[in-house]
Design a protein around this motif. Sequence first.
Motif, PDB file in Angstrom:
ATOM      1  N   LEU B 133       5.468  19.922  38.171  1.00 44.19           N
ATOM      2  CA  LEU B 133       4.017  19.065  37.707  1.00 44.19           C
ATOM      3  C   LEU B 133       4.708  18.085  38.550  1.00 44.19           C
ATOM      4  O   LEU B 133       4.211  17.340  38.815  1.00 44.19           O
ATOM      5  CB  LEU B 133       4.828  18.564  36.047  1.00 44.19           C
ATOM      6  N   TYR B 217       7.552  20.109  29.306  1.00 45.63           N
ATOM      7  CA  TYR B 217       7.803  19.545  31.070  1.00 45.63           C
ATOM      8  C   TYR B 217       7.205  17.953  31.282  1.00 45.63           C
ATOM      9  O   TYR B 217       7.527  17.466  31.840  1.00 45.63           O
ATOM     10  CB  TYR B 217       7.245  20.325  31.577  1.00 45.63           C
ATOM     11  N   LYS B 218       5.591  18.317  30.349  1.00 44.14           N
ATOM     12  CA  LYS B 218       5.069  16.629  30.586  1.00 44.14           C
ATOM     13  C   LYS B 218       5.834  15.551  30.602  1.00 44.14           C
ATOM     14  O   LYS B 218       5.457  15.034  31.286  1.00 44.14           O
ATOM     15  CB  LYS B 218       2.942  17.118  30.111  1.00 44.14           C
ATOM     16  N   SER B 221       8.809  15.003  32.775  1.00 48.80           N
ATOM     17  CA  SER B 221       8.126  14.888  34.526  1.00 48.80           C
ATOM     18  C   SER B 221       7.842  12.997  33.975  1.00 48.80           C
ATOM     19  O   SER B 221       7.877  12.823  35.804  1.00 48.80           O
ATOM     20  CB  SER B 221       7.012  15.338  34.846  1.00 48.80           C
TER      21      SER B 221
END
Lengths: 458, 250
Positions: B133, B217-218, B221
């Motif tokens: 990402l 993760y989103k 990031s």
Amino acid sequence: MYRHIIKSKVYKFADLKDLLAKASPCRSGDELAGVCAATYEERVAAQITLADVPLKTFLNEVVIPYENDEVTRLIIDTHNVNAFGQISHLTVGDFCDWLLSDHTTTETLQNIAAGITPEMAAAVSKLMRNQDLIAVAKKCEVVTRFRNTIGLRGHFSTRLQPNHPTDEPKGVAASIIDGLLYGSGDAVIGINPATDSPAAVANLLRLIDNLRQQFDIPTQSCVLSHITTTLQLINEGAPVDLCFQSIAGTGRTNASFGIDLALLDEAYDATLSLNRGTVGNNVMYFETGQGSSLSANASFGVDQQTCEARAYAVARRYNPLLVNTVVGFIGPEYLYDGKQIIRAALEDHFCGKLLGLPMGVDVCYTNHAEADQDDMDNLLTLLGVAGCNFVMGIPGSDDIMLNYQSTSFHDALYLRKVLGLRPAPEFELWLMKQGIIDDKGNLLSVNPAHGLLAGGIT
Amino acid sequence: MKKVIKPADPLIALQEYTAARIAIGRAGTSIPLKQSLEFKLAHAHARDAVYSALAVEALTVRLKQFELPVLHLHSMAGYREQYLQRPDLGRKLSQESVTELAHGATPADIAVIIADGLSAIAINTNVIELLELLIPMLRFAGFTLADIVLVEQGRVAIGDEIASALRARLSLVLIGERPGLSSADSVGAYLTYNPKPGLTDELRNCVSNIRPQGLTYKQASKKIFYLVQEAFRRKLSGVALKDNAGSLHE
């Protein structure tokens, strides 16, 4: 220069600081600092040499220069010559035997406490086995009071530590209620806040204070914020019972904590002036721990156990209610495994008690240390035998905010049971009145209609 | 054997308010075995994480998708027990690794440095997904990337020496965090602007608890990307940057 010869090998120690460091039982922090003995033989040579050093030497040779360090100045300037009189003729080795002697009683030790410097206590501890540290500490009795009486022989208290990762009030309250129903919280109900913001800290203070008043609990509260935050909250009228601060044994380490003696003086006076204690006015809560000075790059080449003992000079200036050595929190680079953590805890407890402090221990470890619950069981039991004033009480040993493992509510009950120890007298009476324990101290089944369950979380 | 039905623990209702181990019952006054074993299992996961090893080969294969050279480095800590006791050695590169980095690097904006830290498992399971990402976002914004570095027995500050040798303007160290009882696989991301050996932690920004059950993760990031942009815009990192990062907690 100190020296000793073993089988034609000459061991030289540059000064008292070097001798103390090399005589210290092995631990990773002193290895990291590069101050420890290089071999087993050198360590014992240092201990044999140290045993012959007169106690008077410690008044003339300081480990950190007087001009450079306000903790050294505090130690030297407040040394009580009269109290020292009774032991002034002894060497460190004689002092060890004298402490263990049956003629040296609780009263004797109380009378000389102000004559002992932290370095003398540290030095003698380095010569002692674990059982000596326990035997002498058990003879010391340091009793302090605020809303109850802590440290009486045969009694054993806990700090209820209801931490929550986001300081969520209901989450904190749930852990407090759970702890109270397990008989925990007579030393203090003390929260480590996730944030040091004054508003958040004030909220937590009010939360405990309301609960305490609602249920008329004879104990004290504390939110372990920085002393400047506490001072501000005192001025704003928040319900501050105890003033907390982490302290260390060198001025430079204390500076890295954002404090000095002048600030501690100010906070002590401010907290005293609130006059919130009912049975006494010991208002300070200090935390310490071996390794903090090295970690702050402020140990001046002094071994970590001697640095720790020097922190107790700072503590005793303020007649604290509680002093807690958070022994296993710092991690394996300072205390590597269960053996080192146990040794350090017994040293800290002994040195603190000898210097006249109400010592408790955070019996704890992190997940990267070579330690587990069995090591903590061993240490807890040893401390119970040694007469430790208090330990932590944390739900299931798992502090979900600070991410380390300490003692549980259950652990304290185990210790009280196997050693016949009881809570602080005023708190014990309250537990009986609340139907939490019976008159023999046994924990009763929780009444589902208990007020703490019905009305504790609002 | 007849099953004994125990009355429910009246404390159970409190569990609604906290993840702390409250209302766990008692056997005598001790912790019941079931709870004790659950605790032991959580501790075992944490211990295994501390002693886990970076899956260098598997990670290298998966890092190929980013079409950057991948360097394998090692700190001065030779083995895990030494790493745990000598944090100073974990902050410095081994002599061999120093030699390997000595060849002239092309200047770049960002050096991504992946280190085992206190939980290699955290890196093995999370770092590729995070970079899948993050790296496209960085490239789309025009940042250039240095060689990707995998470093074993590394601590956060080792990134300063590496990024400095790679002539990168910012180091992004992705490292396994100290495992807790409830999470043995958290990744921490540390950003340091103008990295060079000898910097201290107040000059870094940290994004912590990166794992599917923590900071996703989103989310991670996005946070890292925001901090990278701000660091380059203001030419600094650390406490001064964090103070103004209003969107950090959104």
